[in-house]
Design a protein around this motif. Structure first.
Motif, PDB file in Angstrom:
ATOM      1  N   VAL A 142      -6.208   4.306   0.885  1.00 19.62           N
ATOM      2  CA  VAL A 142      -6.376   2.967   1.468  1.00 19.62           C
ATOM      3  C   VAL A 142      -7.788   2.457   1.173  1.00 19.62           C
ATOM      4  O   VAL A 142      -7.985   1.320   0.740  1.00 19.62           O
ATOM      5  N   LEU A 143      -8.785   3.322   1.378  1.00 16.85           N
ATOM      6  CA  LEU A 143     -10.171   2.892   1.166  1.00 16.85           C
ATOM      7  C   LEU A 143     -10.408   2.554  -0.311  1.00 16.85           C
ATOM      8  O   LEU A 143     -11.105   1.596  -0.632  1.00 16.85           O
ATOM      9  N   GLN A 171     -12.272  -7.865  10.075  1.00 19.06           N
ATOM     10  CA  GLN A 171     -12.032  -6.827   9.056  1.00 19.06           C
ATOM     11  C   GLN A 171     -10.838  -6.004   9.474  1.00 19.06           C
ATOM     12  O   GLN A 171     -10.588  -5.834  10.676  1.00 19.06           O
ATOM     13  N   TRP A 172     -10.169  -5.453   8.526  1.00 21.93           N
ATOM     14  CA  TRP A 172      -9.151  -4.439   8.801  1.00 21.93           C
ATOM     15  C   TRP A 172      -9.805  -3.062   8.759  1.00 21.93           C
ATOM     16  O   TRP A 172     -10.672  -2.819   7.914  1.00 21.93           O
ATOM     17  N   GLN A 181      -7.265  -6.678  -1.982  1.00 19.82           N
ATOM     18  CA  GLN A 181      -7.920  -7.884  -1.464  1.00 19.82           C
ATOM     19  C   GLN A 181      -7.611  -9.079  -2.365  1.00 19.82           C
ATOM     20  O   GLN A 181      -7.268 -10.155  -1.900  1.00 19.82           O
ATOM     21  N   LEU A 225       0.840  -1.204   0.000  1.00 17.77           N
ATOM     22  CA  LEU A 225       0.000   0.000   0.000  1.00 17.77           C
ATOM     23  C   LEU A 225       0.873   1.252   0.000  1.00 17.77           C
ATOM     24  O   LEU A 225       0.642   2.198  -0.764  1.00 17.77           O
ATOM     25  N   LEU A 258      -3.643   1.341  10.866  1.00 16.97           N
ATOM     26  CA  LEU A 258      -4.342   0.238  10.197  1.00 16.97           C
ATOM     27  C   LEU A 258      -4.324  -0.961  11.142  1.00 16.97           C
ATOM     28  O   LEU A 258      -3.250  -1.441  11.526  1.00 16.97           O
ATOM     29  N   PHE A 302     -11.828  -1.546   5.760  1.00 18.03           N
ATOM     30  CA  PHE A 302     -11.403  -1.443   4.354  1.00 18.03           C
ATOM     31  C   PHE A 302     -11.114  -2.787   3.714  1.00 18.03           C
ATOM     32  O   PHE A 302     -11.044  -2.892   2.506  1.00 18.03           O
ATOM     33  N   MET A 303     -10.962  -3.849   4.523  1.00 17.24           N
ATOM     34  CA  MET A 303     -10.660  -5.130   3.889  1.00 17.24           C
ATOM     35  C   MET A 303     -10.978  -6.280   4.848  1.00 17.24           C
ATOM     36  O   MET A 303     -10.872  -6.119   6.058  1.00 17.24           O
ATOM     37  N   GLU A 306      -8.006   1.616  -2.587  1.00 14.01           N
ATOM     38  CA  GLU A 306      -7.153   0.539  -3.083  1.00 14.01           C
ATOM     39  C   GLU A 306      -7.535  -0.820  -2.528  1.00 14.01           C
ATOM     40  O   GLU A 306      -7.075  -1.843  -3.017  1.00 14.01           O
ATOM     41  N   ALA A 307      -8.346  -0.811  -1.458  1.00 16.25           N
ATOM     42  CA  ALA A 307      -8.600  -2.056  -0.734  1.00 16.25           C
ATOM     43  C   ALA A 307      -9.095  -3.168  -1.656  1.00 16.25           C
ATOM     44  O   ALA A 307      -8.656  -4.303  -1.538  1.00 16.25           O
ATOM     45  N   ASN A 308      -9.951  -2.821  -2.594  1.00 15.72           N
ATOM     46  CA  ASN A 308     -10.525  -3.861  -3.439  1.00 15.72           C
ATOM     47  C   ASN A 308      -9.482  -4.597  -4.241  1.00 15.72           C
ATOM     48  O   ASN A 308      -9.454  -5.816  -4.288  1.00 15.72           O
TER      49      ASN A 308
END
Ligand code: PGA
Length: 310
Positions: free
Chosen positions: A290-291, A268-269, A298, A110, A146, A161-162, A293-295
Motif C-alpha cells: 500500500v505504501l 490524508q489516508w 494517487q 489496490l 485503511l 499513504f495518500m 503503490e500509493a503514488n
C-alpha cells in the motif's frame, strides 16, 4: 575439482569450530563420518585442508581458500532459505483488511494488484465508516485498516499513504458553479446533505466549519457516499465528499466541484494497525505494498485538474 555440497558443509563445520568433535556434534554425525567427508574433499581437491599440530588443527592455505568458499555458500544458502520461507508465508497467508466506506472507491484496485502478485493470499475485506473501523481496531478484528487519521488516544500505528481532498459538490446547473473563490459565508445560504454521525468525512467537515465559526444549514442525513451524490444530483442540496468518490460523476458532467475559498479540505489516508500487533508476513507485505503503490494510485484516483498541493 569435484566437490559435493555435503563435503563442503561438513568441512565448513570443522573449519568453523577448528574441531572434528564439535563439528560431529553440531551435524549429529559420528566423528569417523566427519573425518571421511573431509578426507574425500581433500582427495578431490588434491591438497590437505587441515594441519594437525599436537591436539590442535589449523587450516592450510588451501583450507583457508576452501573456508572462504564454504562461508559464501553457507551465507547464500541461509539467505535463500529465508527468502523461500518468506515467500511461503506470503503465498499461503490470510489477510483481513478493513477500509472506510470512502476508501472502498479505490481499495478494490489496490487489492486486485496485490492479489495478482500474491495469488495464494486469501483476503477478506470489510467496509464500514470511521466509527466502525475504530471499533474494529479495538476488537483486533483486522490485520490492516485503511482510513482517515485515527485519534491519537488509541494505541495505533498509523502511516499516511495518500492525500484525501474533501470537495464541495453541486449539480451542474447550480448558480454557484459560475462563481470563483466563493466565500465560506456565502455557503450559509445553502442546504448541505450530511453523512451519518460516525463518518470521518462528516467529522472533518464539521470540524472545518466549526473552526471558522460558520454554521451551515443541513438537510437530509445519508449513510453512504452514493446516497449523497445521488441527492446532490437530484437537487436536494450540496454535499461534501472525498474527491476519490466522484471521479465518474465529474467525467460524465453529472456533478461539479465548487470553487470555494479554503477548499479542498486537506486530509490524508492512513494505513493503520494496532501497536504491538504481530503482523503476519502477508499483512506486512500488504502494508508495504500500500505504501509503495500509493503514488501511482494517487494519479489514477484523482481526476486530472483536481490534483492539489500538500
Ligand atoms: P468515512 O471515511 O466518511 O466513510 O467514515 C473515512 C474517513 O474519512 O475517515
Amino acid at each position: 575439482m569435484h566437490v559435493t555440497l555435503r563435503q563442503l558443509s561438513v568441512f565448513h563445520a570443522v573449519a568453523s569450530h577448528r574441531s572434528f568433535t564439535r563439528a560431529a556434534e553440531e551435524l549429529h554425525l559420528s566423528q569417523p563420518a566427519v573425518s571421511m567427508q573431509v578426507k574425500q574433499l581433500e582427495e578431490n581437491v588434491g591438497l590437505p585442508l587441515f594441519e594437525h599440530l599436537g591436539k590442535k588443527i589449523y587450516l592450510t592455505e588451501a583450507g583457508t581458500e576452501m573456508f572462504r568458499c564454504s562461508r559464501a555458500v553457507a551465507q547464500q544458502l541461509a539467505e535463500t532459505e529465508q527468502t523461500i520461507a518468506e515467500l511461503r508465508g506470503v503465498e499461503r497467508g490470510q489477510l483481513a483488511v478493513a477500509v472506510a466506506s470512502t476508501v472502498n472507491y479505490f481499495a478494490p484496485r489496490l487489492l486486485a494488484g496485490f492479489s495478482q502478485r500474491f495469488p495464494g493470499v486469501h483476503i477478506s475485506l470489510s467496509v464500514t465508516n470511521r466509527e466502525g473501523l475504530l471499533k474494529n481496531l479495538e476488537g483486533n478484528e483486522s490485520d490492516i485498516v485503511l482510513m482517515g487519521q485515527p485519534p491519537s488516544s488509541q494505541e495505533l500505528v498509523a502511516e499516511p499513504f495518500m492525500l484525501n481532498p474533501l470537495v464541495i459538490i453541486a449539480p451542474p446547473d447550480h448558480p454557484l458553479t459560475r462563481l470563483r473563490r466563493i466565500k465560506l459565508n456565502r455557503l450559509q445560504n445553502e442546504t448541505f446533505l450530511l453523512r451519518e454521525p460516525g463518518s470521518g468525512t462528516r467529522i472533518a467537515m464539521e470540524r472545518f466549519f466549526a473552526e471558522r465559526r460558520i454554521t451551515l444549514s443541513t438537510g437530509m442525513e445519508m449513510n453512504t457516499n452514493e446516497a449523497i451524490k445521488q441527492g446532490v444530483e437530484a437537487g436536494l442540496g450540496l454535499g461534501i465528499v472525498s474527491l476519490h468518490t466522484v471521479g465518474l460523476e465529474l467525467e460524465m458532467k453529472r456533478l461539479v466541484i465548487l470553487n470555494v475559498e479554503a477548499f479542498p479540505i486537506e486530509r490524508q489516508w492512513y494505513v493503520v494497525h494496532r501497536q504491538g500487533k504481530r503482523l503476519s508476513r502477508a499483512a506486512q507485505v500488504f502494508k508495504d505494498y500500500v505504501l509503495d503503490e500509493a503514488n501511482s494510485l494517487q494519479g489514477e484516483v484523482q481526476p486530472a485538474g483536481q490534483r492539489h498541493r500538500e
